[in-house]
Design an enzyme around this catalytic site. Structure first.
Site, PDB file in Angstrom:
ATOM      1  N   GLN A  60       0.830  -1.210   0.000  1.00  0.00           N
ATOM      2  CA  GLN A  60       0.000   0.000   0.000  1.00  0.00           C
ATOM      3  C   GLN A  60       0.865   1.259   0.000  1.00  0.00           C
ATOM      4  OE1 GLN A  60      -3.152  -1.943   3.015  1.00  0.00           O
ATOM      5  NE2 GLN A  60      -3.745   0.120   2.438  1.00  0.00           N
ATOM      6  N   ARG A 112      -9.671  -0.281   7.437  1.00  0.00           N
ATOM      7  CA  ARG A 112     -10.651   0.676   6.922  1.00  0.00           C
ATOM      8  C   ARG A 112     -10.934   1.771   7.942  1.00  0.00           C
ATOM      9  NH1 ARG A 112     -14.408  -1.042   2.097  1.00  0.00           N
ATOM     10  NH2 ARG A 112     -14.585   1.020   1.247  1.00  0.00           N
ATOM     11  N   CYS A 113      -9.877   2.456   8.292  1.00  0.00           N
ATOM     12  CA  CYS A 113      -9.947   3.404   9.397  1.00  0.00           C
ATOM     13  C   CYS A 113      -8.680   4.215   9.378  1.00  0.00           C
ATOM     14  CB  CYS A 113     -10.059   2.596  10.681  1.00  0.00           C
ATOM     15  SG  CYS A 113      -9.300   3.293  12.123  1.00  0.00           S
ATOM     16  N   GLU A 171     -13.096   5.232   4.122  1.00  0.00           N
ATOM     17  CA  GLU A 171     -13.180   4.584   5.423  1.00  0.00           C
ATOM     18  C   GLU A 171     -14.439   4.910   6.184  1.00  0.00           C
ATOM     19  OE1 GLU A 171      -9.671   6.418   6.737  1.00  0.00           O
ATOM     20  OE2 GLU A 171      -8.507   4.629   6.346  1.00  0.00           O
TER      21      GLU A 171
HETATM   22  N1  PCD Z   1     -13.654   9.811  -3.770  1.00  0.00           N
HETATM   23  C1  PCD Z   1     -14.524  10.637  -4.474  1.00  0.00           C
HETATM   24  N2  PCD Z   1     -14.910  11.827  -3.885  1.00  0.00           N
HETATM   25  C2  PCD Z   1     -14.474  12.157  -2.657  1.00  0.00           C
HETATM   26  C3  PCD Z   1     -13.621  11.311  -1.940  1.00  0.00           C
HETATM   27  C4  PCD Z   1     -13.209  10.137  -2.544  1.00  0.00           C
HETATM   28  O1  PCD Z   1     -14.941  10.308  -5.593  1.00  0.00           O
HETATM   29  N3  PCD Z   1     -14.847  13.305  -2.076  1.00  0.00           N
HETATM   30  C5  PCD Z   1     -13.181   8.554  -4.384  1.00  0.00           C
HETATM   31  C6  PCD Z   1     -11.685   8.627  -4.592  1.00  0.00           C
HETATM   32  O2  PCD Z   1     -11.280   9.243  -5.704  1.00  0.00           O
HETATM   33  C7  PCD Z   1     -11.270   7.162  -4.501  1.00  0.00           C
HETATM   34  C8  PCD Z   1     -12.254   6.604  -3.495  1.00  0.00           C
HETATM   35  O3  PCD Z   1     -13.401   7.484  -3.523  1.00  0.00           O
HETATM   36  O4  PCD Z   1     -11.435   6.553  -5.745  1.00  0.00           O
HETATM   37  C9  PCD Z   1     -11.636   6.515  -2.067  1.00  0.00           C
HETATM   38  O5  PCD Z   1     -11.040   7.743  -1.776  1.00  0.00           O
HETATM   39  P1  PCD Z   1     -10.339   8.113  -0.390  1.00  0.00           P
HETATM   40  O6  PCD Z   1     -11.346   8.211   0.699  1.00  0.00           O
HETATM   41  O7  PCD Z   1      -9.468   9.256  -0.621  1.00  0.00           O
HETATM   42  O8  PCD Z   1      -9.491   6.817   0.016  1.00  0.00           O
HETATM   43  P2  PCD Z   1      -8.150   6.294  -0.686  1.00  0.00           P
HETATM   44  O9  PCD Z   1      -6.985   6.853   0.036  1.00  0.00           O
HETATM   45  O10 PCD Z   1      -8.245   6.382  -2.122  1.00  0.00           O
HETATM   46  O11 PCD Z   1      -8.273   4.756  -0.341  1.00  0.00           O
HETATM   47  C10 PCD Z   1      -7.966   4.267   0.933  1.00  0.00           C
HETATM   48  C11 PCD Z   1      -9.223   3.664   1.574  1.00  0.00           C
HETATM   49  C12 PCD Z   1      -8.838   2.810   2.759  1.00  0.00           C
HETATM   50  S1  PCD Z   1      -7.826   3.453   3.874  1.00  0.00           S
HETATM   51  C13 PCD Z   1      -9.355   1.586   2.904  1.00  0.00           C
HETATM   52  S2  PCD Z   1      -8.901   0.678   4.222  1.00  0.00           S
HETATM   53  C14 PCD Z   1     -10.312   0.952   1.925  1.00  0.00           C
HETATM   54  C15 PCD Z   1     -10.968   2.068   1.101  1.00  0.00           C
HETATM   55  O12 PCD Z   1      -9.929   2.879   0.583  1.00  0.00           O
HETATM   56  N4  PCD Z   1      -9.602   0.018   1.084  1.00  0.00           N
HETATM   57  C16 PCD Z   1     -10.207  -0.368  -0.088  1.00  0.00           C
HETATM   58  N5  PCD Z   1     -11.735   1.505   0.021  1.00  0.00           N
HETATM   59  C17 PCD Z   1     -11.292   0.370  -0.626  1.00  0.00           C
HETATM   60  N6  PCD Z   1     -11.904  -0.003  -1.738  1.00  0.00           N
HETATM   61  C18 PCD Z   1     -11.481  -1.127  -2.377  1.00  0.00           C
HETATM   62  N7  PCD Z   1     -12.144  -1.511  -3.481  1.00  0.00           N
HETATM   63  N8  PCD Z   1     -10.446  -1.843  -1.920  1.00  0.00           N
HETATM   64  C19 PCD Z   1      -9.789  -1.490  -0.815  1.00  0.00           C
HETATM   65  O13 PCD Z   1      -8.749  -2.167  -0.391  1.00  0.00           O
HETATM   66 MO1  PCD Z   1      -7.003   1.698   5.178  1.00  0.00          MO
HETATM   67  O14 PCD Z   1      -6.082   2.738   6.271  1.00  0.00           O
HETATM   68  O15 PCD Z   1      -5.825   1.001   4.241  1.00  0.00           O
HETATM   69  O16 PCD Z   1      -7.214   0.484   6.512  1.00  0.00           O
END
Ligand code: PCD
Length: 805
Positions: A236, A383-384, A759
């Protein structure tokens, strides 16, 4: 070349720029099975690596016998810590300032820990080799509970001197990692002592795992002839990985090329550096051949980057009328065997100090103690944005508990305490400056959309019916108003391993008016190739379809800190707009020259510069691009290119109002989600269709976490949920219908006003689902029940409340 017959609207539509529901350009290859993932890579002579892993959670490794393994046809080498030691690579630095064993050095600290690395001609021989390595272990007492760990005589990390400070200050006990504080302790304690009402609760957010569909892996290829190392992987943050590899291996950074090809979901799991990467690189150097290492599902769930495991003790103070006066939180954070959490350096507990949430809380105090246990390391932001999910869950539960204490409606309690629209930019008691928000508008819209009063009336009737024996189903209304903090971050307070968290975009306009833009981020499914082209289309007036977006190759992309913490839009998206503006500034000079007027006498309009007051005299961006390459323009270099490295002045603060309506069967513990309404405000919306997809995906992950997903350990430290038979990964079957909605409150400091959104649905979704469960039982006296609310646990709540008769 003149196309002035089309209307202005048609020209805008033709660009497919900001706000357009442009179809995802990457889906052509994904839906046809033409994606290019790490495991698709096959190189000449490529070998396979696999790990011998510890079956014990805490043990001394007394001997490793590799002889039998080496006899197996196809097995070429077995690496142990002893082999890595002369290179100084048997331990590696973690992102959190700790160090971690690459291969077991005398002992193991969690089940599944890497003990030896078998290199073979193919994956199957490697697996046979793994079976044949003989390791003798001497079991040690296991510590799974962080509270017990803090008082135990059993020392987990014998490599650390307890009298020496850790990366984040003094340590109170050999198994203690750090104490981190924010806010005013004395003032908060005074407010608590003087308050009309104080609600206190322990909120536990269980251990879970991002579980991306594609597990982690890499291919390392050392070319000894020219001294170049190429590393393909599921990263990432490819640039950060390049720098880390250079620092720990001593290979000069220009001789390392890191490539993240297509990634099958990241969710925070692929931010950190794992022993598999180091071992593959070393094996490739030693063997002189490319080496591939790909985790299987059990490896992934047991050993790479877990999430949460926060025990949050809270106290919230209010007046009789419900105005909150103070918030106190003490968190015990279980970090496992090594502190490998992925957070910006100055924030050992991430952005947990956003735990005052959407509320105007004048006084607050937060302390977090990090603790070692016999569990896997790597607390990541699943996802935070760096522990924001924990913070949002904490405050949204505390609000519900306070509502019970005050005997008040929880929607009304929130409304009384929201930060008001005219208070932004708002300075929070724990140190953040919220950029913009309009919580009351969002909240009212949400309550109206679900007919909140009607739902409460229905619920009252349901309770009466239940008590009268007419039904066995309860109705829960789960409310959440969350505020996120995404877009790390200003370089002044956010860095990872000393690398400031800016991001970048580099644009080249080709003579015929198409373009290539490269960014320091990397899509894992989010659709960057679609959306970043949209930002540029609007900024530079070339159609999105004529703009290629590239990410993930450190030899071509400008340096950036990668994609996680919903930072791509706030940071790289801003860099993209800024680089686009540089292109436009140069284009303006070219246009003025071609139109034979002064620079200031032309203005930009959708896809062209035109002479002010004479719109029939113009040059399209396509024409300007061509002129940049074929005409000698006095005072200007040929070409049309720009780069922007963007250091955001602040984070962005997306928010949302979520309401979950749930039916619960008290006899089976089963749930049915009758309605889920999600209103998100992420400022300016780039692509509404992608946003909707992001919200659907994030809500489904939230559903999983709240209702069943868990990494559970037994007392011996065995992982009980290491396969998808036991670890809940929802499919279409379990996924309910979601209704999405939005308001738009632009970020005042972002060039196009956009905030992150990826997120938000997880941050807001988990408390909405969990609050629905709690709310269903509120009339029967439930205050707090631990997640995940799987069928058994819900059944148990009903039983404990005496509802089974
Ligand atoms: N957007 C729009 N408008 C606004 C904002 C935003 O349209 N106002 C879109 C953009 O461009 C991109 C999306 O929506 O396409 C997202 O963005 P953002 O909020 O800035 O974010 P980024 O930096 O791009 O990415 C990151 C995130 C995170 S952190 C996570 S866990 C998850 C989410 O992303 N992962 C994933 N989502 C998703 N989806 C998918 N399909 N796969 C994945 O793996 Mo961490 O810290 O890493 O735990």
């Amino acid at each position: 070349m003149k196309d002035d017959v089309t209307t202005r609207e048609a020209r805008i539509d033709g660009l497919q720029g900001l706000g357009c529901k442009r179809k995802r350009v990457e889906d052509a290859r994904f839906t046809q099975g033409k994606g290019n993932y790490v495991d698709d890579l096959t190189l000449d002579g490529m070998l396979a690596g696999d790990f011998v892993r510890s079956p014990y959670a805490h043990a001394r490794v007394t001997s490793i016998d590799t002889e039998a393994a080496l006899q197996i046809p196809g097995v070429l080498a077995v690496l142990t810590a002893k082999d890595l030691e002369p290179l100084g690579l048997h331990w590696m630095p973690t992102l959190a300032g700790d160090k971690q064993m690459v291969l077991a050095d005398g002992k193991v600290l969690y089940q599944g820990q890497e003990v030896a690395f078998v290199v073979a001609e193919d994956r199957f021989a490697a697996a046979d080799g793994v079976e044949a390595v003989m390791v003798d272990y001497e079991e040690l007492p296991v510590l799974i509970d962080p509270f017990e760990s803090l008082t135990s005589d059993v020392v987990l990390r014998e490599d650390l001197d307890p009298t020496v400070d850790g990366a984040h200050g003094p340590r109170k006990h050999p198994n203690h990692i750090f104490t981190w504080e924010a806010g005013d302790q004395a003032a908060t304690e005074q407010v608590l002592a003087e308050a009309d009402v104080v609600a206190e609760e322990m909120i536990y957010y269980h251990r879970t795992h991002p579980c991306p569909l594609e597990t982690c892996g890499c291919v390392a290829s050392m070319d000894k002839v020219n001294g170049k190392l190429t590393l393909w992987g599921t990263f990432q943050a490819p640039h950060a990985i390049r720098t880390v590899i250079s620092l720990i291996s001593g290979i000069e950074e220009h001789n390392i090329r890191v490539i993240s090809p297509d990634i099958g979901g990241g969710f925070g799991n692929k931010v950190g550096a794992y022993p598999g990467y180091v071992c593959s690189v070393v094996a490739s150097i030693v063997m002189g051949k490319p080496v591939k290492w790909i985790e299987d599902r059990m490896d992934n769930l047991m050993t790479t980057a877990f999430a949460r495991d926060y025990h949050m003790q809270g106290k919230i103070a209010a007046t009789k009328e419900g105005k909150i006066t103070g918030l106190w939180c003490h968190t015990t954070a279980d970090h496992g065997g090594f502190d490998a959490c992925a957070d910006p350096t100055k924030f050992p507990a991430g952005f947990m100090n956003i735990c005052t949430g959407s509320y105007d809380i004048p006084t607050a105090y937060l302390a977090v103690d990090g603790v070692y246990t016999n569990k896997a390391p790597g607390g990541v932001a699943y996802r935070c944005s760096f522990r924001v999910t924990e913070a949002a869950y904490f405050i949204e539960r505390m609000i519900e508990v306070l509502a019970i204490e005050l005997n008040m409606d929880a929607a009304e309690l929130r409304r009384i305490n929201f930060i008001k629209a005219d208070q932004f930019p708002y300075q929070s008691a724990l140190g953040w400056e919220y950029d913009s928000g309009d919580y009351h508008t969002a909240w009212d819209k949400a309550l109206k959309a679900v007919d909140y009063d009607g739902l409460r009336a229905e619920q009252t009737q349901r309770v009466a019916d239940f008590k009268a024996g007419k039904t066995r189903k309860l109705l829960g209304i789960g409310l959440t108003h969350f505020t996120e903090i995404v877009g790390a971050g200003p370089v002044k307070n956010c860095d990872i391993l000393g690398l400031g968290m800016f991001d970048s975009c580099e644009i080249r306009i080709h003579p015929t008016g198409s373009a290539l833009a490269r960014l320091g981020t990397i899509s894992q499914g989010q659709g960057h190739a679609t959306t970043f082209a949209q930002i540029l289309a609007t900024e530079i007036g070339l159609p999105a379809d004529s703009i290629t977006i590239e990410e993930g190759d450190t030899d071509t992309a400008p340096y950036g800190l990668g994609t996680y913490g919903s930072r791509s839009t706030p940071v790289a998206g801003a860099a993209t707009a800024m680089a686009g503006r540089k292109i436009r500034a140069k284009a303006q000079m070219i246009a003025a020259y071609l139109l034979e007027v002064h620079d200031n006498d032309v203005e930009f309009d959708v896809d062209r510069f035109m002479v002010k007051g004479a719109p029939e005299r113009f040059k399209t961006m396509k024409e300007i691009a061509f002129a940049a390459y074929n005409q000698a323009i006095p005072g200007l270099e040929p070409g049309l290119e720009a780069v922007s490295y963007y250091d955001p002045p602040n984070m962005t603060y997306p928010f949302g109002a979520y309401i979950c309506v749930m039916e619960l069967d008290v006899d089976t513990g089963e749930h049915e989600i009758r309605q889920f309404y999600a209103l998100d405000d992420c400022g300016t919306r780039i692509n509404p269709m992608i946003i909707e997809g992001q919200v659907h995906g994030g809500l489904t992950e939230a559903l999983a976490i709240a209702m069943g997903q868990e990494i559970a350990y037994d007392d011996m430290g065995n992982v009980k949920t290491a396969t998808l038979m036991d670890f809940f990964l929802p499919t279409a079957v379990e996924t309910p219908h979601y209704t999405t909605d939005h308001t738009v409150t632009p970020s005042p400091h972002h060039p196009i006003g956009a905030k992150g959104v990826g997120e938000s649905p997880n941050v807001g979704g988990v408390p909405a689902f969990s609050n629905a469960v709690h709310d269903a039982f509120r009339a029967f006296g439930l205050r707090q029940a631990h997640m995940p609310h799987d069928h058994w646990r819900v059944w148990k709540i009903a039983k404990d409340l005496g509802l089974h008769g």
